[in-house]
Design an enzyme around this catalytic site. Structure first.
Site, PDB file in Angstrom:
ATOM      1  N   ASP A   1     -10.217  -3.067  -5.777  1.00  0.00           N
ATOM      2  CA  ASP A   1      -9.587  -2.480  -4.589  1.00  0.00           C
ATOM      3  C   ASP A   1     -10.193  -1.107  -4.317  1.00  0.00           C
ATOM      4  O   ASP A   1     -10.047  -0.189  -5.133  1.00  0.00           O
ATOM      5  CB  ASP A   1      -8.082  -2.352  -4.831  1.00  0.00           C
ATOM      6  CG  ASP A   1      -7.313  -1.858  -3.617  1.00  0.00           C
ATOM      7  OD1 ASP A   1      -7.944  -1.328  -2.676  1.00  0.00           O
ATOM      8  OD2 ASP A   1      -6.077  -1.983  -3.617  1.00  0.00           O
TER       9      ASP A   1
ATOM     10  N   HIS B   1      -8.173  -4.959  -1.068  1.00  0.00           N
ATOM     11  CA  HIS B   1      -6.942  -4.265  -0.683  1.00  0.00           C
ATOM     12  C   HIS B   1      -6.148  -5.115   0.304  1.00  0.00           C
ATOM     13  O   HIS B   1      -6.609  -5.390   1.418  1.00  0.00           O
ATOM     14  CB  HIS B   1      -7.283  -2.916  -0.049  1.00  0.00           C
ATOM     15  CG  HIS B   1      -6.096  -2.029   0.160  1.00  0.00           C
ATOM     16  ND1 HIS B   1      -5.408  -1.428  -0.867  1.00  0.00           N
ATOM     17  CD2 HIS B   1      -5.450  -1.643   1.309  1.00  0.00           C
ATOM     18  CE1 HIS B   1      -4.412  -0.702  -0.390  1.00  0.00           C
ATOM     19  NE2 HIS B   1      -4.413  -0.831   0.924  1.00  0.00           N
TER      20      HIS B   1
ATOM     21  N   SER C   1       0.838  -1.194   0.000  1.00  0.00           N
ATOM     22  CA  SER C   1       0.000   0.000   0.000  1.00  0.00           C
ATOM     23  C   SER C   1       0.885   1.261   0.000  1.00  0.00           C
ATOM     24  O   SER C   1       1.671   1.459  -0.913  1.00  0.00           O
ATOM     25  CB  SER C   1      -0.959  -0.029   1.189  1.00  0.00           C
ATOM     26  OG  SER C   1      -1.966   0.953   1.068  1.00  0.00           O
TER      27      SER C   1
END
Length: 420
Positions: free
Chosen positions: A345, A374, A219
């Site tokens: 996502d 995610h 991320s």
């Protein structure tokens, strides 16, 4: 190649529309011979599930594709999400709630920075490695967690489990203020600033100059890693990189996260986590920002406007987001990079995926699944353990460290560029 992932979404949508419009509305007129709509319902369920098990789309050069298919066979597998956990939001939530946490024993180290601050590193030395008994040459995986994450996140623990299984050493780079250490200076972290990562890489390479280093960013950690690799180019000190669920365009990511449901499920929670970190270090941070004003932020964007942008000298949050977005910087990278993203996502909308950029690069591969959410990619009926994401990570890390010449050749990288 991207069409593969997109088509499954289209099939799924039409199956859902058909089921809602026909089966639920006229349950006994559809299959009179069956006496009920159970048979057709099962058929529709099967179609829906099959539509969600599409082959991932692999966007990269032919040579890199050949290498990945040979050494990372998971890229050629159908991604079959957990049957009862289809949507991206649900995958993300369920993963956060039920993912297992493999036991990991860390050795903590605090290193100082040029500005007088400190960074917390959590090491897994793997001294029992049979494949690499010599510590000086044992390959190292440097892991960068997400926005409010640290070395205790399940995805970090699973990544370490994968790497150490193959005999490698791991070190987790905890962002300032998130690793349990105190802030010594009023400086934290952001996706665009790579000075702390550069300090960490220099430290790791100083300890083990003959050990190859692979960067793994998750991320926001992936944004930092990609920005670093673009800035340092052939002098990154890394032989390769892998990212999971990276937000490619910070502005588009912010827009997606401010959709009502995404705000309620994710944005609100993450903003609270950011504010808690500020509260914990209030005494030193109130020297440079209005802490009370910062703590009133209700979205990540508001937090970045009131805190991050100001702390790192940006004129506006828009300027910060533009600088933080790694998509257009990929052409400046000089090591092999594999990036995994899911089309559903909620943090990283598929409209931001840099497909057109990647398909013209020899060293970057973009692996796209239709589903996965995610940092989730859950599979199986009881998805608490290893799944698609972990297997891909393990295979790629092993491929990089065990076949260095092959991947350099596949990605058109000269030997001196690896920084070894």
């Amino acid at each position: 190649m991207f069409t593969t992932a997109t088509n499954s979404l289209t099939i799924s949508r039409w199956c859902t529309i058909y089921y809602n419009a026909v089966v639920r509305r006229f349950p006994r007129k559809i299959s009179p011979d069956m006496g009920s709509n159970k048979g057709l319902s099962c058929l529709i369920f099967s179609l829906l599930y099959l539509s969600k098990t599409a082959m991932p789309a692999l966007v990269c050069s032919e040579a890199f594709s050949t290498f990945l298919h040979k050494h990372c066979p998971v890229v050629a597998e159908r991604f079959s999400p957990t049957p009862w956990c289809w949507g991206g939001r649900l995958q993300t939530l369920v993963c956060a709630l039920i993912k297992s946490r493999p036991p990991v024993a860390y050795r903590n180290e605090l290193i100082r920075t040029v500005d007088g601050g400190q960074i917390s590193l959590d090491w897994v030395d793997n001294q029992a490695s049979h494949s690499y008994p010599e510590s000086s040459t044992r390959p190292t995986v440097l892991i960068l967690p997400g926005l409010t994450g640290n070395s205790q996140q399940p995805y970090v623990l699973h990544a370490i489990n994968q790497a150490t299984r193959h005999g490698y050493r791991c070190v987790v780079f905890n962002n300032r203020g998130l690793g349990g250490e105190e802030l010594l200076t009023p400086v934290t972290y952001c996706a665009a600033n790579t000075s702390d990562l550069e300090r960490v890489v220099t430290h790791v390479k100083g300890l083990y100059p003959h050990a190859p280093v692979l960067g793994a960013g998750v991320s926001l950690g992936g944004m930092v890693l990609l920005n670093y690799l673009a800035r340092k180019r052939s002098e990154s000190g890394m032989v390769a990189g892998i990212t999971i669920s990276v937000p490619w365009d910070a502005q588009k990511s912010s827009d997606s996260m401010e959709e009502p449901l995404n705000w309620l499920l994710f944005n609100k929670y993450l903003t609270s986590g950011l504010c808690r970190a500020v509260t914990r270090h209030r005494k030193i941070l109130e020297k440079v920002v209005d802490v009370d004003y910062v703590l009133k932020a209700r979205t990540i964007r508001e937090f970045d406007e009131r805190f991050t942008s100001l702390l790192f000298g940006y004129k506006s949050c828009t300027d910060y987001y533009r600088d933080a977005s790694p998509d257009k910087k990929l052409p400046r990278t000089a090591v092999p990079i594999l990036c995994l993203n899911a089309a559903d996502d909620p943090f990283s909308p598929q409209t931001a995926f840099p497909v057109n950029i990647v398909q013209n690069l020899p060293n970057v591969a973009l692996l796209l699944t239709a589903h996965g959410g995610h940092i989730a990619f859950l599979q199986g009926l009881f998805p608490r353990g290893e799944s698609y994401m972990e297997r891909l990570f393990g295979q790629f890390v092993q491929a990089v460290f065990e076949y260095p010449k092959d991947i350099e050749k596949a990605c058109s990288i000269k030997e001196e560029q690896t920084g070894e």
